[in-house]
Scaffold this motif. Sequence first.
Motif, PDB file in Angstrom:
ATOM      1  N   LEU A  35       0.843  -1.213   0.000  1.00  0.00           N
ATOM      2  CA  LEU A  35       0.000   0.000   0.000  1.00  0.00           C
ATOM      3  C   LEU A  35       0.873   1.256   0.000  1.00  0.00           C
ATOM      4  O   LEU A  35       0.609   2.215  -0.733  1.00  0.00           O
ATOM      5  N   PHE A  36       1.896   1.213   0.825  1.00  0.00           N
ATOM      6  CA  PHE A  36       2.756   2.371   0.975  1.00  0.00           C
ATOM      7  C   PHE A  36       3.673   2.529  -0.240  1.00  0.00           C
ATOM      8  O   PHE A  36       3.761   3.603  -0.840  1.00  0.00           O
ATOM      9  N   MET A  37       4.324   1.422  -0.587  1.00  0.00           N
ATOM     10  CA  MET A  37       5.351   1.502  -1.624  1.00  0.00           C
ATOM     11  C   MET A  37       4.770   1.813  -3.004  1.00  0.00           C
ATOM     12  O   MET A  37       5.377   2.564  -3.767  1.00  0.00           O
ATOM     13  N   ILE A  38       3.637   1.231  -3.334  1.00  0.00           N
ATOM     14  CA  ILE A  38       3.077   1.486  -4.673  1.00  0.00           C
ATOM     15  C   ILE A  38       2.727   2.966  -4.808  1.00  0.00           C
ATOM     16  O   ILE A  38       2.995   3.589  -5.852  1.00  0.00           O
ATOM     17  N   TYR A  39       2.171   3.516  -3.718  1.00  0.00           N
ATOM     18  CA  TYR A  39       1.831   4.953  -3.756  1.00  0.00           C
ATOM     19  C   TYR A  39       3.102   5.793  -3.935  1.00  0.00           C
ATOM     20  O   TYR A  39       3.169   6.658  -4.817  1.00  0.00           O
ATOM     21  N   ILE A  40       4.106   5.500  -3.133  1.00  0.00           N
ATOM     22  CA  ILE A  40       5.345   6.286  -3.177  1.00  0.00           C
ATOM     23  C   ILE A  40       6.094   6.060  -4.499  1.00  0.00           C
ATOM     24  O   ILE A  40       6.508   7.004  -5.171  1.00  0.00           O
ATOM     25  N   PHE A  41       6.228   4.782  -4.859  1.00  0.00           N
ATOM     26  CA  PHE A  41       7.031   4.478  -6.049  1.00  0.00           C
ATOM     27  C   PHE A  41       6.373   4.922  -7.351  1.00  0.00           C
ATOM     28  O   PHE A  41       7.059   5.203  -8.322  1.00  0.00           O
ATOM     29  N   SER A  42       5.039   4.984  -7.339  1.00  0.00           N
ATOM     30  CA  SER A  42       4.387   5.477  -8.555  1.00  0.00           C
ATOM     31  C   SER A  42       4.800   6.930  -8.785  1.00  0.00           C
ATOM     32  O   SER A  42       4.990   7.363  -9.933  1.00  0.00           O
ATOM     33  N   ASP A  43       4.970   7.655  -7.703  1.00  0.00           N
ATOM     34  CA  ASP A  43       5.377   9.059  -7.819  1.00  0.00           C
ATOM     35  C   ASP A  43       6.856   9.160  -8.209  1.00  0.00           C
ATOM     36  O   ASP A  43       7.236  10.012  -9.031  1.00  0.00           O
ATOM     37  N   ILE A  44       7.659   8.278  -7.624  1.00  0.00           N
ATOM     38  CA  ILE A  44       9.090   8.276  -7.970  1.00  0.00           C
ATOM     39  C   ILE A  44       9.261   7.903  -9.446  1.00  0.00           C
ATOM     40  O   ILE A  44      10.055   8.502 -10.179  1.00  0.00           O
ATOM     41  N   LEU A  45       8.481   6.922  -9.863  1.00  0.00           N
ATOM     42  CA  LEU A  45       8.540   6.479 -11.259  1.00  0.00           C
ATOM     43  C   LEU A  45       8.213   7.642 -12.197  1.00  0.00           C
ATOM     44  O   LEU A  45       8.875   7.841 -13.229  1.00  0.00           O
ATOM     45  N   TYR A  46       7.193   8.401 -11.785  1.00  0.00           N
ATOM     46  CA  TYR A  46       6.824   9.573 -12.583  1.00  0.00           C
ATOM     47  C   TYR A  46       8.015  10.517 -12.698  1.00  0.00           C
ATOM     48  O   TYR A  46       8.351  10.997 -13.799  1.00  0.00           O
ATOM     49  N   SER A  66       1.763   8.343 -11.838  1.00  0.00           N
ATOM     50  CA  SER A  66       1.754   8.678 -10.413  1.00  0.00           C
ATOM     51  C   SER A  66       0.329   8.727  -9.862  1.00  0.00           C
ATOM     52  O   SER A  66      -0.526   9.457 -10.372  1.00  0.00           O
ATOM     53  N   ILE A  67       0.092   7.962  -8.820  1.00  0.00           N
ATOM     54  CA  ILE A  67      -1.239   7.984  -8.184  1.00  0.00           C
ATOM     55  C   ILE A  67      -1.523   9.390  -7.662  1.00  0.00           C
ATOM     56  O   ILE A  67      -2.597   9.953  -7.879  1.00  0.00           O
ATOM     57  N   LYS A  68      -0.504   9.935  -6.990  1.00  0.00           N
ATOM     58  CA  LYS A  68      -0.690  11.262  -6.397  1.00  0.00           C
ATOM     59  C   LYS A  68      -0.985  12.310  -7.469  1.00  0.00           C
ATOM     60  O   LYS A  68      -1.923  13.102  -7.326  1.00  0.00           O
ATOM     61  N   ALA A  69      -0.215  12.283  -8.555  1.00  0.00           N
ATOM     62  CA  ALA A  69      -0.395  13.276  -9.621  1.00  0.00           C
ATOM     63  C   ALA A  69      -1.792  13.160 -10.231  1.00  0.00           C
ATOM     64  O   ALA A  69      -2.443  14.175 -10.503  1.00  0.00           O
ATOM     65  N   ASN A  70      -2.251  11.936 -10.424  1.00  0.00           N
ATOM     66  CA  ASN A  70      -3.587  11.752 -11.002  1.00  0.00           C
ATOM     67  C   ASN A  70      -4.670  12.275 -10.066  1.00  0.00           C
ATOM     68  O   ASN A  70      -5.638  12.908 -10.506  1.00  0.00           O
ATOM     69  N   LEU A  71      -4.509  12.008  -8.777  1.00  0.00           N
ATOM     70  CA  LEU A  71      -5.504  12.499  -7.811  1.00  0.00           C
ATOM     71  C   LEU A  71      -5.503  14.026  -7.777  1.00  0.00           C
ATOM     72  O   LEU A  71      -6.561  14.664  -7.695  1.00  0.00           O
TER      73      LEU A  71
END
Lengths: 290, 308
Positions: free
Chosen positions: A211-222, A238-243
């Motif tokens: 839960l934690f890593m996918i959220y964080i790493f999606s942003d790092i990947l971006y 990035s999950i965060k960017a999309n939200l």
Amino acid sequence: MATVREKGYYHWEGRLTESRFPWWPITRTGILLAFKKRGFRFLFAGAFLPAVVFLAGIYISERLEDFKFMVRGSERLININPAYFKTYLANDGILFLMIMVLVLGCAGLISDDLKHNSLQIYFSRPLRKQDYLLGKMAVVFFFILIVTLIPGLLLFVFKLVFAGSFKFFLDYPWLILSVIGYSLILTLFFAFYTLLLSSLSKNTRYVMILLFMIYIFSDILYGILNGIFRTPLMALFSIKANLQQVAAFVFAEKLPHAVPVFWSFLVLAAVCGLSALVLHRKIRGVEVIR
Amino acid sequence: MTTVIETKSLSKWYGNVLGLSDVSLEIEAGITGLLGPNGAGKSTFMKLITGQMKPNIGGVTVRGEEVWNNFRLFRKIGFCPEQDAFYEDVTGWEFLTGLLRLYGFRPAEVTGRAARALEIVELTADKDRKIRSYSRGMRQRVKFAQSVAHDPDIIILDEPLSGLDPLGKRRLIRLVKDFQSEGKTIIVSSHVLPEIEAMTSRIIMIHQGKILAQGDIHGIRDLIERYPHMISVRCADARAVAARFVQDPSILKMSFGPDARSLVVETHNRDAFFSRLQSVVLETGIEVEEISSPDDNLQAVFDYLVVR
């Protein structure tokens, strides 16, 4: 020597009633179990801190003269408008706090049931798969809405109260709908995201990490992909960017990334769709022999 | 008696693993024992008749209604799974009340039923302890309590006696028999045969996903006439009695106990043996103290059907 007494069974004379909300006991148990975790209680209380800060901001914005010594040069930050509400609901900090709430409070929603073989107990009762999933989703709804929708609406109400007029409401009559709409989108996405990962493993620790890593790493990947390809399209990873992209759209603000908001909606919907598919296949009453 | 549970050509497999194969049964009210070694298909059968799994072929009806996807029917069914199936961090009380709420009972009913169920399994004093701290026997009892707390008509118990001490087993057997006297339908599975024997003489024997036999233990015994019956005769002079049987073609084997007062006979024809024994006793005047059939129990029948 003590006498051994045999006890028979006594019939209950009550009447069987049909439950209108068969999912509620599942939700109730999920909330109860989350609050049994001491770390979670502390974190959940902390999740209200941003709301308190934003509330203070609203109060100060209405008493600028009194707080001039504090806000010198920072008036723009406490300019109460839709962007202020968007910032509350979609800033990096609050999203991170929500992820932490999910990690500590909701990671075990399904994985604990898989670990403890509880599904067979649940599904031998008058409970459908959709009731079960709705009950689990409602736990996420409870925790996320309580730190998004409720404070969001209260901030709006307090703005009116502190201002002593309905001018703000008349200026932005759609803002309440935006607060409700974005809170629901956020919650729905997090509910699917959490249940998807929770259904993947019997090990709750592993789910917490995911839960934690996918959220964080999606942003790092971006960040990495954006560095390589120099295209804002990479924000879709990035999950965060999309939200945040969706938040800007809902609150009628400038989009933070030069990507059509439709794509961000599509990415979030795809995650929800994938989750629905996995949940449909994974949630069964019995263990499968391999 | 009317049929409560009926299965027709019931089959279930998991990939290429066969769970159950072409099982057609009619189960009536009362206690029915489901016997078979581990991996025989008992749990698969129980999960199919409780509607938790969809059969690949065939179907199950409970009181004439198809059980699969008929979740309202689950109100009438109580299921006690073999494995532990609870959160360790909840108390026995929370576990029971949480599950009872799934039936839509009013809060007062939930507490009343939970209290009653805990009382009958004698866990009232420990209801506020976390399940984590329960002994194996207590876990088994609280699991049993959840299966009966909603007062079901049909109770499915998967290995309910495992982990219980002798007194606990006795209590639970008594309780199961009480439920039987209420007219309920109870299916109990076990691979410990004397446990089933203590509850019922009506059994279903299952092995490798197939039903080997169904009916009264004695009826099943008759079905396997081709296997020898073992009869023990305790008398003053076992060798004298044995001498009279040596020429009998139905006798396969004879052996003596350490004190020469007991004779164990294996025969193909039990009735003929008893008939002949009467004559021998009358002719020789040897006093017979005891006649028993050491293998006329489920273990023996099971061994004959499965092992040999």
